[in-house]
Enzyme design. Structure first.
Site, PDB file in Angstrom:
ATOM      1  N   ASP A  63     -29.853 -31.338 -67.478  1.00  0.00           N
ATOM      2  CA  ASP A  63     -30.873 -31.755 -68.438  1.00  0.00           C
ATOM      3  C   ASP A  63     -30.954 -30.644 -69.474  1.00  0.00           C
ATOM      4  OD1 ASP A  63     -33.112 -32.334 -69.928  1.00  0.00           O
ATOM      5  OD2 ASP A  63     -34.406 -32.746 -68.207  1.00  0.00           O
ATOM      6  N   SER A 141     -26.105 -35.367 -86.865  1.00  0.00           N
ATOM      7  CA  SER A 141     -26.312 -36.665 -87.503  1.00  0.00           C
ATOM      8  C   SER A 141     -26.409 -36.538 -89.020  1.00  0.00           C
ATOM      9  CB  SER A 141     -27.578 -37.367 -86.983  1.00  0.00           C
ATOM     10  OG  SER A 141     -27.844 -38.543 -87.738  1.00  0.00           O
ATOM     11  N   TYR A 154     -36.996 -38.317 -85.367  1.00  0.00           N
ATOM     12  CA  TYR A 154     -35.545 -38.163 -85.419  1.00  0.00           C
ATOM     13  C   TYR A 154     -35.134 -37.465 -86.714  1.00  0.00           C
ATOM     14  CZ  TYR A 154     -30.626 -39.451 -84.666  1.00  0.00           C
ATOM     15  OH  TYR A 154     -29.267 -39.429 -84.466  1.00  0.00           O
ATOM     16  N   LYS A 158     -33.460 -33.755 -86.626  1.00  0.00           N
ATOM     17  CA  LYS A 158     -32.057 -33.663 -87.016  1.00  0.00           C
ATOM     18  C   LYS A 158     -31.881 -32.758 -88.238  1.00  0.00           C
ATOM     19  CE  LYS A 158     -30.048 -36.012 -83.800  1.00  0.00           C
ATOM     20  NZ  LYS A 158     -29.061 -35.384 -82.885  1.00  0.00           N
TER      21      LYS A 158
END
Length: 275
Positions: A63, A141, A154, A158
């Site tokens: 993890d 990304s 997100y 990112k």
């Protein structure tokens, strides 16, 4: 960086881009591929496919949001395989929520999309520094360069991942350590396609920006970028064009996206931004 004979670690490698990276890197004949994922069965399956290619592979349940587990992962590679030469820090999560995402969603996004990369860097960089070499690939990304309506956590995390990669590239290059930010847009994985099928605004914005590509295409771009020592690896060329446009005229960039949001409120539908 030349991959043959090196030790490779890929996190989030149980499926999607991570699995494609592990298999594509195996084709370069590394000494070993360490396949890490929080899903032990998925990691084991990918490691088996790597071994089918004639390359040594180890599956490790990790993890990456837990710094202790990350330290254990890197220590295992140091002990059993002479240290990690290439680490692909690939795990990520999305929420599909705006700024009012729950505190738990914000915390989880920060933990996986940013701090997991931090934990890996903290664990791996001392060994890489002693050996005066190595490469860290951070899957950040294209959203980290362009933003994404429909998913605030997100987008923010990112962007932070790209910033972290840039900071590391500037700070560790003199030690012979390479750092790359891998920034694809839409990729045909279980991470994106359910949102596409559901018509979620974030997924629709991604598909409006650039075509959906296969994980194997992302992996090919990553291997080429690592070989060339590139910082910014863009499997979608459109991302580079749009990023340059955004940097050249941020006022127009924001105005266009503000207009798209206004249209969405005015019509009662989820309008997509102009690329």
């Amino acid at each position: 960086m030349e991959i043959p004979g090196r030790s490779v670690v890929v996190t989030g490698a149980g499926n999607g881009i991570g699995a494609a990276l592990a298999l594509r890197l195996a084709a370069e004949r590394p000494r070993v591929v360490v396949v890490s994922d929080r899903d032990a069965d998925a990691a084991g399956a990918v490691a088996g496919r790597v071994r089918d290619l004639g390359v040594a592979a180890v599956a490790v349940r990790t993890d990456v949001s837990d710094p202790e587990q990350v330290r254990d992962l890197v220590a295992l590679v140091e002990r059993d395989h002479g240290g990690a030469d290439l680490i692909c820090s690939n795990a990520g999560v999305a929420t599909g929520m705006g700024v009012h995402a729950s505190p738990a969603q914000w915390a989880d996004s920060w933990s996986v999309n940013v701090m997991a990369h931090v934990h890996l860097a903290q664990a791996a960089l001392p060994g890489m520094s002693r050996r005066r070499g190595g490469h860290l690939l951070i899957t950040a990304s294209g959203v980290g360069l362009l933003g994404l309506p429909g998913d605030a956590p997100y987008t923010v995390t990112k962007h932070a991942a790209v910033a972290l990669a840039e900071w590391l590239a500037c700070g560790y290059g003199h030690l012979g350590i390479g750092v790359s930010a891998l920034c694809p847009m839409g990729v045909r994985t279980d991470f994106l396609m359910p949102g596409v099928e559901a018509g979620h605004p974030a997924a629709r914005a991604i598909t409006a920006t650039a075509p959906i590509i296969e994980p194997e295409q992302v992996a090919d771009a990553a291997v080429a970028g690592i070989a060339e020592g590139r910082f910014l690896i863009l499997p979608h060329p459109e991302v580079g064009v749009l990023h340059a446009r955004k940097a050249a005229d941020p006022e127009t960039w924001v105005a266009e996206r503000r207009a798209a949001a206004t249209a969405r409120r005015g019509t009662g539908r989820r309008a997509q931004p102009t690329p």
